[in-house]
Design a protein around this motif. Structure first.
Motif, PDB file in Angstrom:
ATOM      1  N   GLY A 151      31.683  -7.364  26.880  1.00 62.87           N
ATOM      2  CA  GLY A 151      33.050  -6.960  27.338  1.00 62.87           C
ATOM      3  C   GLY A 151      33.271  -6.630  29.121  1.00 62.87           C
ATOM      4  N   PHE A 152      32.024  -6.307  29.228  1.00 59.46           N
ATOM      5  CA  PHE A 152      32.041  -5.968  30.868  1.00 59.46           C
ATOM      6  C   PHE A 152      32.493  -7.013  31.675  1.00 59.46           C
ATOM      7  CE2 PHE A 152      29.547  -6.069  35.049  1.00 59.46           C
ATOM      8  CZ  PHE A 152      29.591  -4.635  35.402  1.00 59.46           C
ATOM      9  N   ARG A 153      33.713  -6.537  32.611  1.00 58.31           N
ATOM     10  CA  ARG A 153      34.407  -7.333  33.355  1.00 58.31           C
ATOM     11  C   ARG A 153      35.383  -8.313  32.662  1.00 58.31           C
ATOM     12  NH1 ARG A 153      29.950  -8.908  37.772  1.00 58.31           N
ATOM     13  NH2 ARG A 153      29.978  -6.678  39.076  1.00 58.31           N
ATOM     14  N   THR A 154      35.637  -7.972  31.172  1.00 57.32           N
ATOM     15  CA  THR A 154      36.466  -8.614  30.557  1.00 57.32           C
ATOM     16  C   THR A 154      37.249  -7.581  29.930  1.00 57.32           C
ATOM     17  OG1 THR A 154      35.049  -8.934  28.550  1.00 57.32           O
ATOM     18  CG2 THR A 154      35.669 -10.766  29.990  1.00 57.32           C
ATOM     19  N   MET A 155      37.066  -6.982  28.587  1.00 57.57           N
ATOM     20  CA  MET A 155      37.647  -5.718  28.315  1.00 57.57           C
ATOM     21  C   MET A 155      37.672  -4.523  29.168  1.00 57.57           C
ATOM     22  SD  MET A 155      39.263  -6.209  25.414  1.00 57.57           S
ATOM     23  CE  MET A 155      39.174  -4.359  24.754  1.00 57.57           C
ATOM     24  N   TYR A 156      36.357  -4.350  29.975  1.00 58.39           N
ATOM     25  CA  TYR A 156      36.074  -2.977  30.376  1.00 58.39           C
ATOM     26  C   TYR A 156      35.820  -3.367  31.775  1.00 58.39           C
ATOM     27  CZ  TYR A 156      35.475  -0.919  26.076  1.00 58.39           C
ATOM     28  OH  TYR A 156      35.785  -0.571  24.671  1.00 58.39           O
ATOM     29  N   ILE A 157      35.963  -2.462  32.884  1.00 59.15           N
ATOM     30  CA  ILE A 157      35.525  -2.727  34.127  1.00 59.15           C
ATOM     31  C   ILE A 157      34.747  -1.438  34.708  1.00 59.15           C
ATOM     32  CG2 ILE A 157      37.829  -3.573  35.081  1.00 59.15           C
ATOM     33  CD1 ILE A 157      38.890  -0.922  36.071  1.00 59.15           C
ATOM     34  N   ASN A 158      33.918  -1.360  35.551  1.00 61.69           N
ATOM     35  CA  ASN A 158      32.963  -0.290  36.153  1.00 61.69           C
ATOM     36  C   ASN A 158      33.614   0.246  37.163  1.00 61.69           C
ATOM     37  OD1 ASN A 158      30.187   0.410  35.219  1.00 61.69           O
ATOM     38  ND2 ASN A 158      30.151   0.373  37.331  1.00 61.69           N
ATOM     39  N   ASP A 159      34.447  -0.273  38.047  1.00 66.34           N
ATOM     40  CA  ASP A 159      35.335   0.180  38.884  1.00 66.34           C
ATOM     41  C   ASP A 159      36.667  -0.256  39.103  1.00 66.34           C
ATOM     42  OD1 ASP A 159      34.813  -1.515  40.631  1.00 66.34           O
ATOM     43  OD2 ASP A 159      33.947  -0.123  42.529  1.00 66.34           O
ATOM     44  N   LEU A 230      32.416  12.070  38.657  1.00 66.72           N
ATOM     45  CA  LEU A 230      31.743  13.077  37.858  1.00 66.72           C
ATOM     46  C   LEU A 230      31.340  12.313  36.720  1.00 66.72           C
ATOM     47  CD1 LEU A 230      34.151  16.041  38.364  1.00 66.72           C
ATOM     48  CD2 LEU A 230      31.917  15.631  39.401  1.00 66.72           C
ATOM     49  N   GLY A 231      29.991  12.598  36.316  1.00 63.26           N
ATOM     50  CA  GLY A 231      29.677  12.412  34.965  1.00 63.26           C
ATOM     51  C   GLY A 231      28.731  13.097  34.264  1.00 63.26           C
ATOM     52  N   TYR A 243      30.023  10.591  29.359  1.00 67.51           N
ATOM     53  CA  TYR A 243      31.331  10.500  29.790  1.00 67.51           C
ATOM     54  C   TYR A 243      31.267  10.568  31.509  1.00 67.51           C
ATOM     55  CZ  TYR A 243      35.964  12.158  31.633  1.00 67.51           C
ATOM     56  OH  TYR A 243      37.501  12.234  31.956  1.00 67.51           O
ATOM     57  N   SER A 244      32.068   9.640  32.072  1.00 66.18           N
ATOM     58  CA  SER A 244      32.276   9.367  33.548  1.00 66.18           C
ATOM     59  C   SER A 244      33.635   9.573  33.904  1.00 66.18           C
ATOM     60  CB  SER A 244      31.403   8.107  33.891  1.00 66.18           C
ATOM     61  OG  SER A 244      30.080   7.958  33.608  1.00 66.18           O
ATOM     62  N   ALA A 245      33.965  10.169  34.983  1.00 63.36           N
ATOM     63  CA  ALA A 245      35.424  10.289  35.611  1.00 63.36           C
ATOM     64  C   ALA A 245      35.239   9.552  37.205  1.00 63.36           C
ATOM     65  CB  ALA A 245      35.740  11.417  35.579  1.00 63.36           C
ATOM     66  N   LEU A 246      35.686   8.196  37.158  1.00 57.21           N
ATOM     67  CA  LEU A 246      35.441   7.717  38.547  1.00 57.21           C
ATOM     68  C   LEU A 246      36.894   7.717  39.197  1.00 57.21           C
ATOM     69  CD1 LEU A 246      33.538   5.975  40.507  1.00 57.21           C
ATOM     70  CD2 LEU A 246      34.675   3.958  39.300  1.00 57.21           C
ATOM     71  N   LYS A 247      36.920   8.092  40.486  1.00 53.78           N
ATOM     72  CA  LYS A 247      38.330   8.113  41.321  1.00 53.78           C
ATOM     73  C   LYS A 247      38.108   7.117  42.736  1.00 53.78           C
ATOM     74  CE  LYS A 247      41.782  11.172  43.456  1.00 53.78           C
ATOM     75  NZ  LYS A 247      42.086  12.546  43.601  1.00 53.78           N
ATOM     76  N   LYS A 269      42.055   5.720  38.778  1.00 58.31           N
ATOM     77  CA  LYS A 269      41.179   6.579  38.153  1.00 58.31           C
ATOM     78  C   LYS A 269      40.760   5.927  36.981  1.00 58.31           C
ATOM     79  CE  LYS A 269      43.526  11.260  39.167  1.00 58.31           C
ATOM     80  NZ  LYS A 269      44.153  12.381  38.416  1.00 58.31           N
ATOM     81  N   VAL A 270      39.405   5.913  36.717  1.00 55.65           N
ATOM     82  CA  VAL A 270      38.733   4.894  35.508  1.00 55.65           C
ATOM     83  C   VAL A 270      37.920   6.136  34.947  1.00 55.65           C
ATOM     84  CG1 VAL A 270      37.298   3.283  34.761  1.00 55.65           C
ATOM     85  CG2 VAL A 270      38.722   2.875  36.705  1.00 55.65           C
ATOM     86  N   ASN A 271      38.305   6.240  33.715  1.00 63.13           N
ATOM     87  CA  ASN A 271      37.692   7.448  32.786  1.00 63.13           C
ATOM     88  C   ASN A 271      36.916   6.687  31.584  1.00 63.13           C
ATOM     89  OD1 ASN A 271      38.521   9.253  34.336  1.00 63.13           O
ATOM     90  ND2 ASN A 271      39.990   9.779  33.288  1.00 63.13           N
ATOM     91  N   THR A 272      35.458   6.917  31.360  1.00 63.71           N
ATOM     92  CA  THR A 272      34.962   5.825  30.452  1.00 63.71           C
ATOM     93  C   THR A 272      34.085   7.082  29.638  1.00 63.71           C
ATOM     94  OG1 THR A 272      34.825   4.203  32.115  1.00 63.71           O
ATOM     95  CG2 THR A 272      33.192   4.229  30.005  1.00 63.71           C
ATOM     96  N   LEU A 273      34.259   6.916  28.076  1.00 58.07           N
ATOM     97  CA  LEU A 273      33.423   7.614  27.305  1.00 58.07           C
ATOM     98  C   LEU A 273      32.841   6.848  26.229  1.00 58.07           C
ATOM     99  CD1 LEU A 273      33.002  10.710  25.911  1.00 58.07           C
ATOM    100  CD2 LEU A 273      35.220  10.161  24.732  1.00 58.07           C
ATOM    101  N   ALA A 274      31.572   7.215  25.975  1.00 59.75           N
ATOM    102  CA  ALA A 274      30.827   6.598  25.025  1.00 59.75           C
ATOM    103  C   ALA A 274      29.967   7.401  24.160  1.00 59.75           C
ATOM    104  CB  ALA A 274      29.886   5.749  25.893  1.00 59.75           C
ATOM    105  N   GLY A 275      29.441   6.811  22.867  1.00 60.43           N
ATOM    106  CA  GLY A 275      28.685   7.778  22.055  1.00 60.43           C
ATOM    107  C   GLY A 275      27.870   6.894  21.222  1.00 60.43           C
ATOM    108  N   ALA A 276      26.515   7.361  20.778  1.00 62.54           N
ATOM    109  CA  ALA A 276      25.750   6.260  20.129  1.00 62.54           C
ATOM    110  C   ALA A 276      25.047   7.089  18.978  1.00 62.54           C
ATOM    111  CB  ALA A 276      24.666   5.484  20.895  1.00 62.54           C
ATOM    112  N   TYR A 277      24.548   6.713  17.922  1.00 63.91           N
ATOM    113  CA  TYR A 277      23.809   7.299  16.885  1.00 63.91           C
ATOM    114  C   TYR A 277      23.054   6.280  16.285  1.00 63.91           C
ATOM    115  CZ  TYR A 277      22.825   9.843  12.704  1.00 63.91           C
ATOM    116  OH  TYR A 277      21.820  10.657  11.668  1.00 63.91           O
ATOM    117  N   THR A 278      21.777   6.731  16.200  1.00 60.74           N
ATOM    118  CA  THR A 278      20.583   5.805  15.502  1.00 60.74           C
ATOM    119  C   THR A 278      20.426   6.557  14.081  1.00 60.74           C
ATOM    120  OG1 THR A 278      19.632   5.530  17.555  1.00 60.74           O
ATOM    121  CG2 THR A 278      18.460   4.889  15.834  1.00 60.74           C
TER     122      THR A 278
END
Length: 393
Positions: A151-159, A230-231, A243-247, A269-278
């Motif tokens: 989903g990188f550069r399709t659903m999601y952007i990095n900036d 800020l991350g 979590y990353s808050a990009l401005k 403003k691009v705010n991204t939040l992620a979580g993972a559990y193994t």
């Protein structure tokens, strides 16, 4: 006495050399791909179906007292095209085949380049074109890296730049020491808007008016988008979160690769939040991102859920989710995304892979970097599949 000093100097040099190291590592990836966009299909051999082909030069020196100096020079290359590895850094198709529009793929040092100091007690500081924490957040929240299925550069952007860059030029990044699994980051690339404006020249090498990034060692030689981030990251046992808050301040600055120096008018403003559990052989991930402007021209929110399962030498992976727009003509419209993949490990470093993704971009949020505009059609659907080989070294 002189011989003693020479011997001591030689010993010191040998000792310093023994505490320094330089290493080469990287990855190569290529295979057969199919792209279906706007109702039209194109097939052929292509690279980076499951990961970015790259060569890294890394070095470090032990300075004593728990402090070390480090550097990294990353070069991303194209494994299936000579022209893509010999063109100009701007990739404008005006002079010769080597100046092809594909010609930025193998430019030396076109990935992350940085140098800095690292300490377990005081943290890390890096200067250069340093990766955003947002990239790490994105990688935490789904298993496909930045390749097909992610989903990188399709659903999601990095900036918020038109090609969704993973780093800024002329940047500094500070990373705190780790406390009970937590680590913070602070990122800054100063806005520059004092460069002399020049008339647009269609015959110019880069086909641009005012360059948005400072492709120069001289501060202020070009205008540059202002970026700060800020991350906060967490990793402890089976849990991971980021979590990353990009401005980014585009006001008065043209976007990367924008022709005729079209000036920006908004702060993104691009705010991204992620979580993972193994849990045993399974891993579950979630990723959420909001992308907004202070002018209200963009207001997107995207969420996906992912999972992987390891069965012997095979790793299965899947991701699904959607993006909703609440701005402009796309207000209330939704884009959907699905990704599937499998790796069959031939060794610790090599694998055969399958990747597939499909997007129905009714919200019109698909990133320009992955929109093959040269393909005719008006459909909102976009799909890619890949079957290939990945080798690490």
């Amino acid at each position: 006495m002189k011989k003693t000093l020479v011997a001591l100097a030689a010993l010191a040099a040998t000792s310093a050399f023994a505490q320094s190291s330089v290493q080469l590592d990287g990855n190569v990836d290529a295979g057969y791909q199919s792209v279906n966009y706007k109702g039209n299909s194109v097939t052929g051999v292509a690279g980076n179906g499951s990961s970015t082909s790259q060569l890294n030069v890394r070095g470090n020196e032990d300075l004593g007292g728990g402090l070390r100096a480090t550097f990294r020079v990353e070069t991303d290359w194209n494994m299936v095209s000579n022209l893509a590895n010999t063109g100009t850094s701007t990739g404008v198709n005006i002079k010769s085949p080597s100046d092809s529009i594909n010609g930025s793929g193998g430019t030396f040092g076109n990935g992350e380049v940085r140098l800095g100091l690292e300490s377990a007690t005081y943290g890390q500081i890096h200067f250069g074109a340093v990766n955003y924490n947002t990239l790490g957040t994105f990688l935490t929240g789904q298993p496909f890296g930045t390749a097909i299925g992610s989903g990188f550069r399709t659903m999601y952007i990095n900036d918020a730049q038109g090609t969704s860059q993973v780093r800024a030029e002329n940047a500094v990044k500070y990373v705190t020491p780790t406390f009970s699994g937590f680590q913070g980051t602070l990122y800054k690339s100063n806005k520059q808007d004092k460069a002399t404006k020049v008339a647009f020249d269609a015959k110019s090498v880069n086909n641009l008016n005012t360059q948005p990034n400072a492709f120069s060692t001289a501060v202020g030689a070009y205008d540059q988008v202002g970026t700060q981030e800020l991350g906060l990251n967490y990793a402890n046992g089976p849990w991971a979160a980021s979590y990353s808050a990009l401005k980014q301040d585009f006001v008065g600055i043209s976007a990367v690769n924008a022709s005729a120096g079209a000036a920006g008018t908004a702060v993104y403003k691009v705010n991204t939040l992620a979580g993972a559990y193994t849990m045993g052989n399974a891993k579950f991930m979630a990723l959420n991102q909001s992308n907004t402007t202070d002018t209200g021209s963009v207001k997107n929110s995207a969420t996906t859920l992912s999972a992987t399962y390891t069965l012997g030498q095979t790793v299965l992976m899947a991701q699904t989710g959607s993006l909703k727009s609440s701005a402009g003509a796309s207000d209330g419209k939704k884009s959907t995304f699905t990704g599937f993949g499998a790796d069959y490990k031939l060794s610790k470093m090599s694998a055969l892979y399958f990747r597939a993704e499909s997007v129905n971009d009714e919200a019109g949020a698909m990133n320009a970097a992955l929109t093959p505009a040269a393909i005719k059609g008006t459909d909102t659907k976009f799909a890619r599949t890949a079957l290939g080989l990945r080798i690490g070294f």
